[in-house]
Design a protein around this motif. Structure first.
Motif: not given
Length: 273
Positions: A20-27, A120-123
């Motif tokens: 979820k947050y990893n793909l948001l960070a990928a932008t 990772n932290a976002l995971g």
């Protein structure tokens, strides 16, 4: 049992939260991630990236098989570019996180790299949203299968008064204790433990006992489990219950982390579902 396998037909279970947050960070940048030939993470990433229109590459541990298994076929059909590397190169890429090496091997310039298993932290941040879905305060024990420790760390971070237990599906992976601890919030006082005696031979390995228990559990509950993670989770809990491992009056919550596609690698008829 918290049925995270029902969240999405492909991006199921804990994969949803780790991505979820990893793909948001990928932008929108191309995504590169890592996994073995039977990695649920690769399939989930391929599906999530396809839905969001993001190019993705999966770096696969080991030589390219002459006939790809179900997992690699499914990831490729969903648009993931698959790059096969030796186990030594894979170890260097995943441990060192060398961006230039990732580009050299994958050709993905300015890629957003998601570690193996979303570790990772976002995971972990995503996995911290799992326990509140179950009204976790009503349970005394929360139990999950463990591959990288990401989900376990998220559960520990979000627990209130529960004992959190991880069932390692890898043989002799005692380093998981440290890699999990590194992702726990400073000052967190949740009681947790990682048990290493229920791997049934190692990662992806199966035994007659495991298959028998998966079939038995399905006949009793109509809940499907997978051969790599949740099957071993349920088997471990049932063995622990037989040993009176949990105090009387305990209320257990098992986390179903999805990954049912992994059963496709079994011969037809092995499972009764």
């Amino acid at each position: 049992m918290l049925r995270l396998d029902r969240l999405h037909p492909v991006v199921s279970g804990n994969k949803w939260f780790k991505l979820k947050y990893n793909l948001l960070a990928a932008t929108g940048r191309p995504v590169v991630t890592f996994g073995g030939a039977y990695s649920n993470h690769l399939v989930a990433t391929a599906a999530a990236c396809r839905e969001q229109g993001i190019a993705c590459t999966g770096v696969v541990r080991g030589e390219q098989p002459a006939v790809p298994g179900h997992t690699l076929q499914q990831a490729g059909e969903m648009g993931m570019q698959l790059v096969f590397v030796s186990r030594d190169d894979y170890r260097r890429l995943t441990q060192q996180g060398d961006a230039s090496a990732v580009y050299r091997i994958t050709g993905a310039r300015d890629a957003y790299v998601i570690p193996e298993g979303g570790h990772n932290a976002l995971g972990v941040k995503g996995c911290e949203e799992i326990l509140p879905l179950a009204g976790g305060a009503s349970f005394t024990h929360v139990i999950c299968a463990v591959g990288t420790g990401t989900t376990l760390a998220g559960l520990i971070n979000s627990a209130t008064s529960q004992q959190v237990t991880g069932i390692s599906v890898l043989k002799g992976a005692f380093s998981l204790n440290n890699s999990t601890a590194e992702l726990i919030h400073p000052g967190n006082r949740t009681s947790w433990q990682l048990l290493h005696d229920f791997h049934e031979g190692g990662y992806g390995k199966i035994s007659e006992r495991l298959i028998g228990d998966m079939n038995d559990f399905y006949r009793q509950t109509t809940i499907q489990t997978d051969r790599v993670y949740t099957g071993k989770l349920v088997l471990a809990v049932r063995l622990l219950l037989a040993e009176n491992f949990f105090p009387p009056g305990s209320r257990l919550l098992l986390i179903h982390s999805g990954g049912l596609q992994g059963n496709e690698s079994l011969a037809p008829g092995v499972l009764c579902y």
